[in-house]
Design a protein around this motif. Sequence first.
Motif, PDB file in Angstrom:
ATOM      1  N   TYR A 144       0.854  -1.190   0.000  1.00 52.27           N
ATOM      2  CA  TYR A 144       0.000   0.000   0.000  1.00 52.27           C
ATOM      3  C   TYR A 144       0.888   1.238   0.000  1.00 52.27           C
ATOM      4  O   TYR A 144       1.834   1.333   0.770  1.00 52.27           O
ATOM      5  CB  TYR A 144      -0.904   0.012   1.230  1.00 52.27           C
ATOM      6  N   ALA A 145       0.591   2.168  -0.904  1.00 50.20           N
ATOM      7  CA  ALA A 145       1.409   3.367  -1.005  1.00 50.20           C
ATOM      8  C   ALA A 145       0.628   4.456  -1.725  1.00 50.20           C
ATOM      9  O   ALA A 145      -0.399   4.205  -2.362  1.00 50.20           O
ATOM     10  CB  ALA A 145       2.710   3.080  -1.765  1.00 50.20           C
ATOM     11  N   ILE A 146       1.145   5.689  -1.612  1.00 47.71           N
ATOM     12  CA  ILE A 146       0.610   6.820  -2.384  1.00 47.71           C
ATOM     13  C   ILE A 146       1.257   6.807  -3.753  1.00 47.71           C
ATOM     14  O   ILE A 146       2.469   6.652  -3.884  1.00 47.71           O
ATOM     15  CB  ILE A 146       0.892   8.149  -1.664  1.00 47.71           C
ATOM     16  N   GLY A 147       0.424   6.940  -4.813  1.00 46.50           N
ATOM     17  CA  GLY A 147       0.939   6.912  -6.177  1.00 46.50           C
ATOM     18  C   GLY A 147       1.964   8.009  -6.411  1.00 46.50           C
ATOM     19  O   GLY A 147       1.715   9.186  -6.133  1.00 46.50           O
ATOM     20  N   ALA A 148       3.150   7.625  -6.920  1.00 47.70           N
ATOM     21  CA  ALA A 148       4.213   8.600  -7.153  1.00 47.70           C
ATOM     22  C   ALA A 148       3.860   9.574  -8.266  1.00 47.70           C
ATOM     23  O   ALA A 148       4.348  10.705  -8.283  1.00 47.70           O
ATOM     24  CB  ALA A 148       5.510   7.874  -7.497  1.00 47.70           C
ATOM     25  N   ILE A 149       3.007   9.177  -9.199  1.00 48.29           N
ATOM     26  CA  ILE A 149       2.628  10.040 -10.331  1.00 48.29           C
ATOM     27  C   ILE A 149       1.244  10.633 -10.102  1.00 48.29           C
ATOM     28  O   ILE A 149       1.044  11.844 -10.206  1.00 48.29           O
ATOM     29  CB  ILE A 149       2.660   9.249 -11.653  1.00 48.29           C
ATOM     30  N   THR A 150       0.257   9.763  -9.787  1.00 55.44           N
ATOM     31  CA  THR A 150      -1.119  10.229  -9.652  1.00 55.44           C
ATOM     32  C   THR A 150      -1.370  10.936  -8.322  1.00 55.44           C
ATOM     33  O   THR A 150      -2.277  11.759  -8.231  1.00 55.44           O
ATOM     34  CB  THR A 150      -2.088   9.050  -9.770  1.00 55.44           C
ATOM     35  N   GLY A 151      -0.592  10.601  -7.292  1.00 53.51           N
ATOM     36  CA  GLY A 151      -0.822  11.189  -5.979  1.00 53.51           C
ATOM     37  C   GLY A 151      -1.981  10.552  -5.230  1.00 53.51           C
ATOM     38  O   GLY A 151      -2.322  10.988  -4.142  1.00 53.51           O
ATOM     39  N   ASP A 152      -2.604   9.523  -5.817  1.00 54.78           N
ATOM     40  CA  ASP A 152      -3.729   8.845  -5.180  1.00 54.78           C
ATOM     41  C   ASP A 152      -3.231   7.592  -4.476  1.00 54.78           C
ATOM     42  O   ASP A 152      -2.521   6.782  -5.076  1.00 54.78           O
ATOM     43  CB  ASP A 152      -4.783   8.461  -6.219  1.00 54.78           C
ATOM     44  N   PRO A 153      -3.600   7.367  -3.209  1.00 53.01           N
ATOM     45  CA  PRO A 153      -3.167   6.154  -2.518  1.00 53.01           C
ATOM     46  C   PRO A 153      -3.903   4.940  -3.040  1.00 53.01           C
ATOM     47  O   PRO A 153      -5.018   5.037  -3.563  1.00 53.01           O
ATOM     48  CB  PRO A 153      -3.532   6.441  -1.060  1.00 53.01           C
ATOM     49  N   GLY A 154      -3.295   3.769  -2.902  1.00 51.23           N
ATOM     50  CA  GLY A 154      -3.925   2.538  -3.353  1.00 51.23           C
ATOM     51  C   GLY A 154      -3.141   1.322  -2.911  1.00 51.23           C
ATOM     52  O   GLY A 154      -1.991   1.418  -2.465  1.00 51.23           O
TER      53      GLY A 154
END
Length: 583
Positions: A144-154
């Motif tokens: 689980y992490a925050i998207g490095a490009i989108t900025g959305d967690p998932g």
Amino acid sequence: MTGTRTLIAAITLALCAALLAYTLTHRSSMAALNTQLDQTLILTARAVETEVARFGALPAIAAQDARILAALAHIDDPTTIDAANQYLATTGALSGASLLFLMDDTGTTLATSNFQTDMNLMGRNFSFRPYFQAAMQGQTGRYYAIGAITGDPGYFLSTPLTADGARGVLVVKVDLRPLQDTWTSAGLATAIIDQDGVAFLSGAPEWLYRPTKALSPGALARIHDARTYDGVDLRSPDPILTAPNRAMLGAGPMQIRTKPLTDDGWTLLAGAPNAPVTTTASLSAIGAALLAFLATGLAKIAHQRRQLVALRLRQNALLEIRVTERTHDLALEVQARRQTEADLRAATDGLIHAEKMAALGRMSAAIVHEISQPLAAMEATLAAAEIALPPGQTKTQTRIDTARGLVRRMQRTTKHLKSFSRKEQGTLTLVNLTQAIENAIDLTAPRARTAGVTPKFTPPNPPLYVRAGAIRIEQVLVNLLLNALDAVQGMHAPQITLTTTAGPDLTTLTVTDTGAGISAADLPRVTEPFFSTKISGENLGLGLSISQAIVQEFGGQIALNSTPAGTTVTITLPTPAQQKGAA
């Protein structure tokens, strides 16, 4: 003097009663609070595990698609990359996953489901992510992490794959924030803690991206290198837990309960303020003290004793009412949660069945492709044999004609199946409605022979046209014919009739059968997804629902009229301008 001793005794008794009441009430209230929190943890854990399990097999399934393997084997071929992009976009839309993408063995993204957006991942390198590193070691990755490009967690699920010697990784990103929104709307102080002790999902906004305790320099360095919580400073917030069973929130000290969750080292945390427990215990202590004073007075005055008894009876009755109301509320909540779990299981079963039917469609298309060429060769061989046949061989000529007729019949059937299994684009074209009806009748002919009925259809002259998708309109017609054949199965003198009429504005198609009909109670629900009146268990209950969605996409409507003597399904579609001109 006697009055002073009585007052001292009353005060002493009141203090002892208050202390005992406070201790017992606080202990019982805290036990009840812990039980409530444990129940919340069990239900929440089941919801989280169900949501994660729903996408657990998606990376491995998507990685087996030929388009994905071709893109990995031919990374310099724009055609294969485009096909992989289209497949990932379609799979993401159908499955509900927020993002799917394919990486090579260096961690560079080759194809992605969001290739058409400004935030697409094409060419981005994610070799620093633990889920990529785990997949390259031959394991399935979960992170689980925050998207490095989108900025959305998932929640990222990865699986390794190999194509022609080339290694790669397929990743599915799942958005778990709807669970967080549900906790927030329900007012639940619930959070999921990762293996480092950081809350990455929480119904309490104050807890989000806060550690439960101070992080070590090694943990901070590891989180920073993996960019797990990109843009979040984990050193500045105060830790959630400042002492055992305490948390720093605006509501003050809280009771905290935890439960292990999944195989990722996560922990589910639920909390509730201690203030209501303390308040209840304090009120109980005050009440006990007052009762002690009253008990002392009632030893002297009889009417005060009767008043105290009446007061206690009223208090007990009120407490019983409140307990009954609370028990009823808890029963309703448990019933609602069980219904939600049943709905989730039903939706999961529907998705699994739909995926199996899609795989069966792809397999039938492959089989049709494989037998088409042998049939063509048989036709050519029989034609050559007929030409080379000596004069006078009447019986042999008849047998050859019969064999050629059977081959042509098989070719027509495989041609219809091939067209029906082909994926159709969303654009609408001018479709010959007569040809679509005849194709659907050919496709359902084996089922019609089993039911002992031949659908009746008189082609109009000139042919009617509608603006639709050729394959999708055939899908609607096949669904309606199969439903009609199921309805007349086992009936005496069954009949199925198809008729078409064209007006200046609307073109109408009706399918009428002489089956047993649909009950008045079931008729309003037959177009609902997963609803079926068939008791065999072979039907998923999606035929009419999908047919209605397709017809509405064409700008038309489906209407059903049913009696004990049979059912009539009426499809109305706008008459195209070309048809109006021909009329």
